[in-house]
Design a protein around this motif. Structure first.
Motif, PDB file in Angstrom:
ATOM      1  N   PRO B  87     -11.700  48.214 -19.888  1.00  0.00           N
ATOM      2  CA  PRO B  87     -11.525  49.678 -19.812  1.00  0.00           C
ATOM      3  C   PRO B  87     -10.108  50.151 -19.451  1.00  0.00           C
ATOM      4  O   PRO B  87      -9.646  51.147 -20.005  1.00  0.00           O
ATOM      5  CB  PRO B  87     -12.521  50.084 -18.728  1.00  0.00           C
ATOM      6  N   ILE B  88      -9.406  49.448 -18.561  1.00  0.00           N
ATOM      7  CA  ILE B  88      -8.063  49.928 -18.167  1.00  0.00           C
ATOM      8  C   ILE B  88      -7.034  49.675 -19.279  1.00  0.00           C
ATOM      9  O   ILE B  88      -6.367  50.627 -19.715  1.00  0.00           O
ATOM     10  CB  ILE B  88      -7.607  49.323 -16.816  1.00  0.00           C
ATOM     11  N   PRO B  89      -6.909  48.418 -19.785  1.00  0.00           N
ATOM     12  CA  PRO B  89      -5.939  48.229 -20.880  1.00  0.00           C
ATOM     13  C   PRO B  89      -6.282  49.056 -22.121  1.00  0.00           C
ATOM     14  O   PRO B  89      -5.384  49.462 -22.865  1.00  0.00           O
ATOM     15  CB  PRO B  89      -6.029  46.736 -21.199  1.00  0.00           C
ATOM     16  N   ALA B  90      -7.577  49.314 -22.329  1.00  0.00           N
ATOM     17  CA  ALA B  90      -7.984  50.099 -23.506  1.00  0.00           C
ATOM     18  C   ALA B  90      -7.681  51.588 -23.317  1.00  0.00           C
ATOM     19  O   ALA B  90      -7.855  52.387 -24.235  1.00  0.00           O
ATOM     20  CB  ALA B  90      -9.471  49.895 -23.785  1.00  0.00           C
ATOM     21  N   GLY B  91      -7.252  51.974 -22.111  1.00  0.00           N
ATOM     22  CA  GLY B  91      -6.864  53.359 -21.848  1.00  0.00           C
ATOM     23  C   GLY B  91      -8.040  54.285 -21.557  1.00  0.00           C
ATOM     24  O   GLY B  91      -7.890  55.503 -21.536  1.00  0.00           O
ATOM     25  N   LYS B  92      -9.225  53.708 -21.327  1.00  0.00           N
ATOM     26  CA  LYS B  92     -10.407  54.556 -21.076  1.00  0.00           C
ATOM     27  C   LYS B  92     -10.496  54.983 -19.615  1.00  0.00           C
ATOM     28  O   LYS B  92     -10.949  56.077 -19.307  1.00  0.00           O
ATOM     29  CB  LYS B  92     -11.675  53.796 -21.460  1.00  0.00           C
ATOM     30  N   VAL B  93     -10.107  54.083 -18.732  1.00  0.00           N
ATOM     31  CA  VAL B  93     -10.141  54.395 -17.299  1.00  0.00           C
ATOM     32  C   VAL B  93      -8.721  54.163 -16.761  1.00  0.00           C
ATOM     33  O   VAL B  93      -8.082  53.167 -17.106  1.00  0.00           O
ATOM     34  CB  VAL B  93     -11.138  53.462 -16.563  1.00  0.00           C
ATOM     35  N   THR B  94      -8.235  55.094 -15.927  1.00  0.00           N
ATOM     36  CA  THR B  94      -6.888  54.904 -15.372  1.00  0.00           C
ATOM     37  C   THR B  94      -6.949  53.914 -14.206  1.00  0.00           C
ATOM     38  O   THR B  94      -8.026  53.674 -13.635  1.00  0.00           O
ATOM     39  CB  THR B  94      -6.300  56.235 -14.853  1.00  0.00           C
ATOM     40  N   GLU B  95      -5.804  53.368 -13.857  1.00  0.00           N
ATOM     41  CA  GLU B  95      -5.762  52.390 -12.762  1.00  0.00           C
ATOM     42  C   GLU B  95      -6.206  53.024 -11.439  1.00  0.00           C
ATOM     43  O   GLU B  95      -6.918  52.413 -10.653  1.00  0.00           O
ATOM     44  CB  GLU B  95      -4.344  51.823 -12.626  1.00  0.00           C
ATOM     45  N   ARG B  96      -5.773  54.262 -11.219  1.00  0.00           N
ATOM     46  CA  ARG B  96      -6.149  54.947  -9.967  1.00  0.00           C
ATOM     47  C   ARG B  96      -7.651  55.191  -9.898  1.00  0.00           C
ATOM     48  O   ARG B  96      -8.257  55.080  -8.832  1.00  0.00           O
ATOM     49  CB  ARG B  96      -5.404  56.275  -9.852  1.00  0.00           C
ATOM     50  N   GLU B  97      -8.232  55.521 -11.054  1.00  0.00           N
ATOM     51  CA  GLU B  97      -9.689  55.733 -11.096  1.00  0.00           C
ATOM     52  C   GLU B  97     -10.419  54.440 -10.729  1.00  0.00           C
ATOM     53  O   GLU B  97     -11.375  54.450  -9.961  1.00  0.00           O
ATOM     54  CB  GLU B  97     -10.116  56.147 -12.510  1.00  0.00           C
ATOM     55  N   ALA B  98      -9.942  53.324 -11.312  1.00  0.00           N
ATOM     56  CA  ALA B  98     -10.580  52.028 -11.045  1.00  0.00           C
ATOM     57  C   ALA B  98     -10.436  51.663  -9.569  1.00  0.00           C
ATOM     58  O   ALA B  98     -11.376  51.134  -8.961  1.00  0.00           O
ATOM     59  CB  ALA B  98      -9.949  50.948 -11.920  1.00  0.00           C
ATOM     60  N   LEU B  99      -9.264  51.953  -8.990  1.00  0.00           N
ATOM     61  CA  LEU B  99      -9.049  51.668  -7.565  1.00  0.00           C
ATOM     62  C   LEU B  99     -10.020  52.490  -6.705  1.00  0.00           C
ATOM     63  O   LEU B  99     -10.689  51.941  -5.812  1.00  0.00           O
ATOM     64  CB  LEU B  99      -7.596  51.992  -7.191  1.00  0.00           C
ATOM     65  N   GLY B 100     -10.103  53.771  -6.990  1.00  0.00           N
ATOM     66  CA  GLY B 100     -11.012  54.645  -6.235  1.00  0.00           C
ATOM     67  C   GLY B 100     -12.457  54.221  -6.390  1.00  0.00           C
ATOM     68  O   GLY B 100     -13.217  54.159  -5.416  1.00  0.00           O
ATOM     69  N   PHE B 101     -12.823  53.891  -7.627  1.00  0.00           N
ATOM     70  CA  PHE B 101     -14.183  53.452  -7.946  1.00  0.00           C
ATOM     71  C   PHE B 101     -14.524  52.170  -7.171  1.00  0.00           C
ATOM     72  O   PHE B 101     -15.566  52.074  -6.518  1.00  0.00           O
ATOM     73  CB  PHE B 101     -14.261  53.209  -9.457  1.00  0.00           C
ATOM     74  N   GLY B 102     -13.609  51.216  -7.206  1.00  0.00           N
ATOM     75  CA  GLY B 102     -13.829  49.933  -6.529  1.00  0.00           C
ATOM     76  C   GLY B 102     -13.922  50.102  -5.016  1.00  0.00           C
ATOM     77  O   GLY B 102     -14.812  49.516  -4.384  1.00  0.00           O
ATOM     78  N   LEU B 103     -13.016  50.906  -4.449  1.00  0.00           N
ATOM     79  CA  LEU B 103     -13.022  51.097  -2.994  1.00  0.00           C
ATOM     80  C   LEU B 103     -14.289  51.825  -2.538  1.00  0.00           C
ATOM     81  O   LEU B 103     -14.909  51.448  -1.544  1.00  0.00           O
ATOM     82  CB  LEU B 103     -11.782  51.898  -2.559  1.00  0.00           C
ATOM     83  N   ALA B 104     -14.673  52.854  -3.303  1.00  0.00           N
ATOM     84  CA  ALA B 104     -15.871  53.623  -2.940  1.00  0.00           C
ATOM     85  C   ALA B 104     -17.111  52.726  -2.993  1.00  0.00           C
ATOM     86  O   ALA B 104     -17.923  52.707  -2.057  1.00  0.00           O
ATOM     87  CB  ALA B 104     -16.037  54.816  -3.873  1.00  0.00           C
ATOM     88  N   LEU B 105     -17.235  51.955  -4.081  1.00  0.00           N
ATOM     89  CA  LEU B 105     -18.406  51.079  -4.206  1.00  0.00           C
ATOM     90  C   LEU B 105     -18.398  49.982  -3.141  1.00  0.00           C
ATOM     91  O   LEU B 105     -19.457  49.576  -2.651  1.00  0.00           O
ATOM     92  CB  LEU B 105     -18.478  50.467  -5.605  1.00  0.00           C
ATOM     93  N   SER B 106     -17.209  49.485  -2.784  1.00  0.00           N
ATOM     94  CA  SER B 106     -17.124  48.460  -1.724  1.00  0.00           C
ATOM     95  C   SER B 106     -17.690  49.028  -0.425  1.00  0.00           C
ATOM     96  O   SER B 106     -18.505  48.385   0.244  1.00  0.00           O
ATOM     97  CB  SER B 106     -15.670  48.045  -1.477  1.00  0.00           C
ATOM     98  N   GLY B 107     -17.230  50.228  -0.070  1.00  0.00           N
ATOM     99  CA  GLY B 107     -17.693  50.867   1.162  1.00  0.00           C
ATOM    100  C   GLY B 107     -19.193  51.104   1.140  1.00  0.00           C
ATOM    101  O   GLY B 107     -19.907  50.743   2.085  1.00  0.00           O
ATOM    102  N   ILE B 108     -19.673  51.673   0.038  1.00  0.00           N
ATOM    103  CA  ILE B 108     -21.111  51.988  -0.066  1.00  0.00           C
ATOM    104  C   ILE B 108     -21.943  50.711   0.040  1.00  0.00           C
ATOM    105  O   ILE B 108     -22.926  50.658   0.790  1.00  0.00           O
ATOM    106  CB  ILE B 108     -21.415  52.725  -1.397  1.00  0.00           C
ATOM    107  N   SER B 109     -21.538  49.665  -0.698  1.00  0.00           N
ATOM    108  CA  SER B 109     -22.359  48.447  -0.734  1.00  0.00           C
ATOM    109  C   SER B 109     -22.411  47.777   0.646  1.00  0.00           C
ATOM    110  O   SER B 109     -23.482  47.339   1.077  1.00  0.00           O
ATOM    111  CB  SER B 109     -21.855  47.470  -1.800  1.00  0.00           C
TER     112      SER B 109
END
Lengths: 64, 311
Positions: B87-109
């Motif tokens: 998704p990131i190299p394909a330009g669908k998700v930005t790097e910042r979005e992926a960082l936020g997504f990963g951090l949020a899911l880490s905290g929640i899990s």
């Protein structure tokens, strides 16, 4: 241009929004389910109408 | 926002599936299975719903570390053919979005796992995510050709977390399950690296096949397989083992060692001649190998429940 329910943005983001909706509903169901399980198994949580049962309270004058 | 960038954004907008792809669902299947076995074979029974929720959040934690890995490795992923469609190299998700997504899911899990089961499990999951993202992805992946060995530890923690969900701690059995996955990872991955002509060198990732050559990689496969075998069989003598597991482990490890010896004895010319048939067979067998060991542990647990457990 008026924003309508059929706006391009809504159509494009339908899968994303629907997916997120399902995830959030799932999360609510999990929290509810966990609450039920925890309350069912938590014997020390025994209570009646938000008032602790007197049988569970330490007797007056008894030192801990 | 200019008109052109707005149009490009429309064409390339992320769908729900792109966010799922950030979680590396294929890696998640190994996490789910091994964590499930760790949880089920533990001596303390867990309520089925709590067990289900625990596995779900362990998987989500694994997925979150996958998203953080894709965020940090976006530069490498853009170079390598295999990962260019992520998704990131394909330009669908930005790097910042992926960082936020990963951090949020880490905290929640981690928080949800701690609340649903015990604090130790939540902390263990947090450590696993930290290990995979910081120790492996940020530090050692680009620094040492033994990267896959260290990265394997992160993939080996889930059965220990599953065990911790039930027991609230660590024991010899959970360490045995950890070692099984940890020592299995190098032969599994390096056999893949032998026949998948990847472009790690262009991405400047020090893979053993590139830094030390293919012959050295073949030797390492054999060495790790020989260390793995006694540990895999030895697990049969712990409280989670039994005759069924022992029989499975002996057969599987004999076949695994046979395959590793074959790989070690081959030259690149021989491998090229039969299009890496032996290496491919060894790689696919390694999947069966790990599944069989954990399935046997599960079967032993089932047998002990119906009164057929031996030890």
């Amino acid at each position: 241009m008026a924003i309508t329910r059929d706006s391009d943005l809504h159509i494009r983001r339908f899968s994303r929004n629907a997916g997120l909706g399902v995830v959030l509903l799932g999360f609510v169901a999990i929290v509810f389910g966990l609450t039920v399980v925890k309350v069912e198994r938590g014997s020390t949580l025994e209570a009646y109408d938000h008032q602790p049962r007197t049988s569970l309270l330490p007797a007056e004058g008894v030192q801990k | 926002m200019s008109d052109i960038s707005y149009i490009q954004q429309q064409d390339n907008e992320a769908r729900f599936g792109d966010y799922i792809a950030l979680l590396k669902p294929r890696v998640m299947s190994l996490v789910v299975f091994t964590a499930f076995v760790g949880l089920v074979v533990a001596p303390n029974p867990v309520h089925p719903f709590v067990g289900f929720v625990a596995i779900l959040f362990i998987a989500l934690g694994g997925g979150a570390s996958g998203a953080l890995n894709m965020w940090y490795d976006a530069d490498i992923d853009r170079i390598m053919r295999r990962t260019r469609s992520r998704p990131i190299p394909a330009g669908k998700v930005t790097e910042r979005e992926a960082l936020g997504f990963g951090l949020a899911l880490s905290g929640i899990s981690c928080v949800m796992l701690a609340l649903a089961t015990n604090i130790f499990s939540g902390l263990f999951l947090a450590f696993t995510i930290f290990f995979y993202v910081v120790i492996y992805t940020m530090w050692l992946k680009r620094a040492t050709p033994q990267n896959i060995v260290i990265g394997g530890a992160a993939g080996a923690f889930p059965p220990m977390i599953g065990w911790a969900v039930a027991t609230g701690g660590v024991s010899i059995e959970s360490i045995a399950m950890f070692l099984l996955v940890f020592l299995w990872t190098p032969p599994h991955f390096w056999s893949l690296a032998l026949f998948m002509k990847s472009d790690y060198h262009e991405a400047k990732v020090p893979m053993l096949t590139v830094t030390h050559g293919r012959e050295h990689t073949r030797k390492n496969i054999l060495v790790y397989t020989l260390i793995l075998a006694p540990l895999a069989v030895g697990t049969g003598f712990t409280s989670i083992g039994g005759p069924l597991y022992l029989a499975t482990a002996i057969v599987m490890n004999a076949l695994f060692i046979k395959g590793a010896i074959e790989i070690h004895g081959r030259t690149e010319v021989q491998a090229e001649a039969d299009k890496y048939a032996v290496e491919k067979r060894f790689f696919y067998f390694s999947l069966v190998y790990l599944f069989a060991h954990f399935a046997a542990l599960l079967a032993e647990e089932g047998l002990s429940h119906i009164g057929l457990g031996v030890w």
